[in-house]
Design an enzyme around this catalytic site. Structure first.
Site, PDB file in Angstrom:
ATOM      1  N   ARG A 104      -3.062  -1.456   9.891  1.00 27.40           N
ATOM      2  CA  ARG A 104      -3.595  -2.779   9.494  1.00 27.40           C
ATOM      3  C   ARG A 104      -4.316  -3.507  10.640  1.00 27.40           C
ATOM      4  O   ARG A 104      -4.263  -4.734  10.737  1.00 27.40           O
ATOM      5  CB  ARG A 104      -2.483  -3.687   8.971  1.00 27.40           C
ATOM      6  CG  ARG A 104      -1.872  -3.256   7.666  1.00 27.40           C
ATOM      7  CD  ARG A 104      -2.874  -3.318   6.526  1.00 27.40           C
ATOM      8  NE  ARG A 104      -2.222  -3.141   5.245  1.00 27.40           N
ATOM      9  CZ  ARG A 104      -1.890  -1.953   4.739  1.00 27.40           C
ATOM     10  NH1 ARG A 104      -2.176  -0.839   5.391  1.00 27.40           N
ATOM     11  NH2 ARG A 104      -1.290  -1.876   3.577  1.00 27.40           N
TER      12      ARG A 104
ATOM     13  N   SER B 204       0.362  -8.263   1.002  1.00 27.07           N
ATOM     14  CA  SER B 204       1.482  -8.268   1.951  1.00 27.07           C
ATOM     15  C   SER B 204       1.234  -9.337   3.005  1.00 27.07           C
ATOM     16  O   SER B 204       0.190  -9.351   3.642  1.00 27.07           O
ATOM     17  CB  SER B 204       1.595  -6.924   2.665  1.00 27.07           C
ATOM     18  OG  SER B 204       1.788  -5.894   1.737  1.00 27.07           O
TER      19      SER B 204
ATOM     20  N   GLU C 109       0.627 -10.270   8.740  1.00 31.62           N
ATOM     21  CA  GLU C 109      -0.499  -9.369   8.508  1.00 31.62           C
ATOM     22  C   GLU C 109      -1.752 -10.170   8.150  1.00 31.62           C
ATOM     23  O   GLU C 109      -2.865  -9.763   8.471  1.00 31.62           O
ATOM     24  CB  GLU C 109      -0.119  -8.406   7.381  1.00 31.62           C
ATOM     25  CG  GLU C 109      -0.953  -7.144   7.331  1.00 31.62           C
ATOM     26  CD  GLU C 109      -1.752  -7.028   6.063  1.00 31.62           C
ATOM     27  OE1 GLU C 109      -2.984  -7.042   6.164  1.00 31.62           O
ATOM     28  OE2 GLU C 109      -1.147  -6.924   4.980  1.00 31.62           O
TER      29      GLU C 109
HETATM   30  N1  EPU Z   1      11.286  -3.276  -1.447  1.00 30.97           N
HETATM   31  C1  EPU Z   1      12.393  -3.979  -1.806  1.00 30.97           C
HETATM   32  N2  EPU Z   1      12.238  -5.281  -2.226  1.00 30.97           N
HETATM   33  C2  EPU Z   1      11.023  -5.878  -2.263  1.00 30.97           C
HETATM   34  C3  EPU Z   1       9.884  -5.163  -1.879  1.00 30.97           C
HETATM   35  C4  EPU Z   1      10.037  -3.843  -1.461  1.00 30.97           C
HETATM   36  O1  EPU Z   1      13.500  -3.483  -1.795  1.00 30.97           O
HETATM   37  O2  EPU Z   1      10.966  -7.061  -2.642  1.00 30.97           O
HETATM   38  C5  EPU Z   1      11.440  -1.867  -1.049  1.00 30.97           C
HETATM   39  C6  EPU Z   1      10.892  -0.938  -2.115  1.00 30.97           C
HETATM   40  O3  EPU Z   1      11.849  -0.626  -3.086  1.00 30.97           O
HETATM   41  C7  EPU Z   1      10.503   0.287  -1.333  1.00 30.97           C
HETATM   42  C8  EPU Z   1      10.057  -0.290   0.001  1.00 30.97           C
HETATM   43  O4  EPU Z   1      10.632  -1.582   0.095  1.00 30.97           O
HETATM   44  O5  EPU Z   1      11.592   1.115  -1.105  1.00 30.97           O
HETATM   45  C9  EPU Z   1       8.555  -0.344   0.168  1.00 30.97           C
HETATM   46  O6  EPU Z   1       7.976  -1.161  -0.836  1.00 30.97           O
HETATM   47  P1  EPU Z   1       6.516  -0.861  -1.437  1.00 30.97           P
HETATM   48  O7  EPU Z   1       6.446   0.533  -1.924  1.00 30.97           O
HETATM   49  O8  EPU Z   1       6.200  -1.940  -2.416  1.00 30.97           O
HETATM   50  O9  EPU Z   1       5.524  -0.923  -0.207  1.00 30.97           O
HETATM   51  P2  EPU Z   1       5.440  -1.922   1.032  1.00 30.97           P
HETATM   52  O10 EPU Z   1       5.820  -1.159   2.252  1.00 30.97           O
HETATM   53  O11 EPU Z   1       6.137  -3.187   0.771  1.00 30.97           O
HETATM   54  C10 EPU Z   1       2.997  -1.302   1.721  1.00 30.97           C
HETATM   55  C11 EPU Z   1       1.731  -2.040   2.048  1.00 30.97           C
HETATM   56  C12 EPU Z   1       1.013  -2.465   0.778  1.00 30.97           C
HETATM   57  C13 EPU Z   1       0.690  -1.210  -0.025  1.00 30.97           C
HETATM   58  C14 EPU Z   1       1.997  -0.463  -0.325  1.00 30.97           C
HETATM   59  C15 EPU Z   1       1.746   0.865  -0.968  1.00 30.97           C
HETATM   60  C16 EPU Z   1       2.080  -3.106   4.190  1.00 30.97           C
HETATM   61  C17 EPU Z   1       2.348  -4.369   4.916  1.00 30.97           C
HETATM   62  N3  EPU Z   1       2.036  -3.200   2.868  1.00 30.97           N
HETATM   63  O12 EPU Z   1       3.868  -2.221   1.072  1.00 30.97           O
HETATM   64  O13 EPU Z   1      -0.215  -3.082   1.152  1.00 30.97           O
HETATM   65  O14 EPU Z   1       0.031  -1.530  -1.234  1.00 30.97           O
HETATM   66  O15 EPU Z   1       2.704  -0.176   0.914  1.00 30.97           O
HETATM   67  O16 EPU Z   1       1.161   1.738  -0.057  1.00 30.97           O
HETATM   68  O17 EPU Z   1       1.896  -2.073   4.826  1.00 30.97           O
HETATM   69  C18 EPU Z   1      -1.291  -5.146   1.633  1.00 30.97           C
HETATM   70  O18 EPU Z   1      -1.506  -4.700   2.762  1.00 30.97           O
HETATM   71  O19 EPU Z   1      -1.673  -6.296   1.290  1.00 30.97           O
HETATM   72  C19 EPU Z   1      -0.550  -4.337   0.671  1.00 30.97           C
HETATM   73  C20 EPU Z   1      -0.235  -4.769  -0.537  1.00 30.97           C
END
Ligand code: EPU
Length: 338
Positions: free
Chosen positions: A162, A238, A334
């Site tokens: 990012r 995010s 971010e």
């Molecule tokens: N989780 C929770 N509770 C929540 C949110 C997430 O327990 O409220 C857990 C999920 O169950 C999962 C893990 O956290 O096990 C990861 O969650 P998720 O798959 O939603 O992905 P993320 O790591 O929260 C990142 C990116 C997103 C991108 C997704 C998919 C960052 C900061 N965010 O989110 O990017 O769409 O992976 O690749 O790296 C963005 O940058 O604006 C964005 C949306």
């Protein structure tokens, strides 16, 4: 070029936050850049793409530049891939749909990311196992200091998770004019199904040999289920980055919560999902005044209607404090705070 004064920011940021922009300069064509000089005191500007990754906390006295240049063209054809040049003002998701329709592979995992193409390299947009740096050939950018156009090859852009030089040391110095993407042709796609949720969604749909269109559709379905549509609820995706921590930090959390999700970075470090940490601290779906976190994804801060940027910022500080207190991890924002 269109110049307007005293404009409300509300329709220009996906958070839907209202501040005053003293001067807004909309660059419609490249040639407009040569007429910019009289508007730039000390060459200071703020460059706004789709406004999808910014939190506005105050009125902006500096000129705000909107890059609205349009167009895309194949600049090089090879047997296995083409190089496609896309103007910065094109909508990113429309580009993904166009690519998938034309049979071009490489950006299908990045469907439905809000914003314009010029902002893609800035924060190295990424989702579901793919980042723009994986398909980006080069970037052309206008240097506000010397008025010249530079082309940076992928390796010169300083890409990281990012981030890029455009977000750090070149911030507000370069205006990204176009991006050149290396997109694969049918028969030569390298699909990425590493992200569990994609494989699961495809499985549920009964898709066996997933093509780029199937992947784009799966990503669209996942995003629509998890992330709020900025048209309905103001947000900037995010809000924090996923923190990278030493294995020892993970081990300490696992002693109490063995289920903590984590992704290896190298032998000694892992990435932890900030959304999970925030959720564990009880923030998911919580509303505080006009702001809060999204009900399906605690990492997304939202504007319930008339939140100010400072209100959202204050909530982000509170969230940071509670994660710090419980897990001893300081979350890094971010979004760009203006
Ligand atoms: N989780 C929770 N509770 C929540 C949110 C997430 O327990 O409220 C857990 C999920 O169950 C999962 C893990 O956290 O096990 C990861 O969650 P998720 O798959 O939603 O992905 P993320 O790591 O929260 C990142 C990116 C997103 C991108 C997704 C998919 C960052 C900061 N965010 O989110 O990017 O769409 O992976 O690749 O790296 C963005 O940058 O604006 C964005 C949306």
């Amino acid at each position: 070029m269109i110049v307007s004064n005293n404009i409300s920011s509300r329709g220009m940021n996906t958070f839907g936050i209202e501040v005053n922009f003293s001067t807004v300069i909309s660059v419609e064509h490249r040639d407009d850049l040569f007429a910019l000089a009289p508007y730039l005191e000390n060459r200071e500007v703020s460059i706004l793409g789709g406004g999808s990754n910014v939190l506005l906390t105050q009125d902006i006295p500096k000129p705000v530049l909107l890059i609205r240049t349009k167009g895309k063209q194949v600049v090089l054809e090879r047997e296995t891939y083409d190089l496609v040049k896309v103007e910065a003002g094109e909508n990113w998701h429309n580009l993904v749909l166009w690519a998938v329709e034309k049979g071009y592979g490489g950006i299908e995992n990045l469907a439905l990311i809000p914003g314009r193409c010029g902002a893609g390299p800035m924060q190295n947009i990424g989702a579901y196992g793919v980042e723009i740096k994986d398909v980006l050939h080069s970037v052309s950018a206008y240097n506000l200091e010397d008025g010249r156009i530079y082309t940076f090859h992928n390796t010169e852009c300083g890409f990281g998770y990012r981030t890029s030089h455009f977000k750090t040391k070149w911030k507000d110095k370069f205006i990204i004019l176009d991006i050149v993407l290396k997109l694969t042709k049918p028969g030569h796609h390298i699909t990425n199904l590493s992200y569990g949720a994609i494989a699961q969604t495809l499985d549920e749909k009964g898709v066996i040999q997933a093509g780029i269109k199937d992947i784009a559709n799966a990503v669209i379905a996942i995003r629509q289920a998890k992330l709020p549509d900025p048209v309905e609820v103001g947000n900037a995706g995010s809000f924090f980055k996923n923190p990278v921590v030493d294995n020892s930090v993970l081990n300490a959390i696992q002693k109490v919560q063995p289920e903590v999700p984590h992704y290896p970075v190298d032998d000694s470090r892992v990435k932890l999902p900030a959304g999970w940490l925030i959720d564990q601290c009880g923030w998911k779906g919580k509303q505080v005044g006009q702001t809060g976190t999204y009900k399906n994804q605690a990492l997304v801060l939202v504007n319930h209607g008339s939140a100010s940027g400072s209100e959202v910022y204050a909530l982000s500080e509170e969230i940071q404090q509670s994660v710090l207190k419980r897990y001893d991890i300081l979350l890094e924002r971010e979004v760009n705070v203006w």
